[in-house]
Design a protein around this motif. Structure first.
Motif: not given
Length: 196
Positions: A101-108, A50-57, A114-118
């Motif tokens: 700056e908004a794009v950079e924040a969204l990409e972050g 799952f984490k591999f697939a999530l990382a790709a997503d 933590q996003t993937s972990e959550d």
């Protein structure tokens, strides 16, 4: 800093209408789940890679972040009934200046571990609510077999091919429906006298 920028960006773009974007929502207290079920669900996610697939997503989502943000901004400005044409133009120009700056924040958000972990934790909880420990173990065992691994490896392709077929099928049905509508809407014309 990025959260502050996102809050400013949201308020500038949407006003007070979008409190969700201006501050992270306090999540509801999670229901208590059997720790054995959660552990079995986490094991299942490991078996499913799952984490591999999530990382790709997440990587794909991050690469489309700028386009997505531009579309959302354009739609929100256009849909804001409080803005006249001049105000829409002014708002669009101001928001475009903020876009890098908004794009950079969204990409972050997409690249933040933590996003993937959550997402992984909540996905495990979803599985734990849905299946018994025994079922989770059986599913994980299956995914560890060669057939299960093949299914995991082919799932995206199968899903994409199925969606493509579904789109083609629906378009053919819509085409047939429109032809029927046009045929029924056309006034009857008497046969032409010069036709043989």
């Amino acid at each position: 800093m990025k959260r502050l920028f996102l809050a400013f960006f949201a308020v500038a773009m949407f006003g007070a209408q979008v409190p969700v974007l201006s501050a992270p929502a306090t999540p509801a207290a999670p229901e208590t789940l059997d720790p054995m079920k959660v552990a079995a669900a986490r094991d299942l996610l490991e078996a499913m890679r799952f984490k591999f697939a999530l990382a790709a997503d997440m990587k794909a989502a991050a690469s489309g972040a700028e386009d997505m943000l531009h579309k959302i901004v354009a739609r929100k400005v256009q849909d804001n009934a409080q803005l006249d044409a001049a105000a829409r133009t002014k708002a669009t120009a101001a928001l475009q200046k903020m876009m890098p700056e908004a794009v950079e924040a969204l990409e972050g958000v997409f690249t933040d571990p933590q996003t993937s972990e959550d997402i992984s934790k909540e996905t495990a909880r979803i599985y734990a609510r849905t299946f018994s420990v025994e079922e989770l173990v059986q599913i994980a065992t299956f995914y560890r077999t060669p057939t299960g691994q093949k299914l995991l490896g082919m799932s995206t392709r199968i899903h994409n091919e199925s969606l493509a077929y579904g789109r083609q099928y629906i378009l053919r049905r819509i085409d047939t429906l429109v032809e029927e509508m046009m045929k029924n809407a056309a006034p009857e014309q008497p046969p032409r006298k010069d036709a043989k």
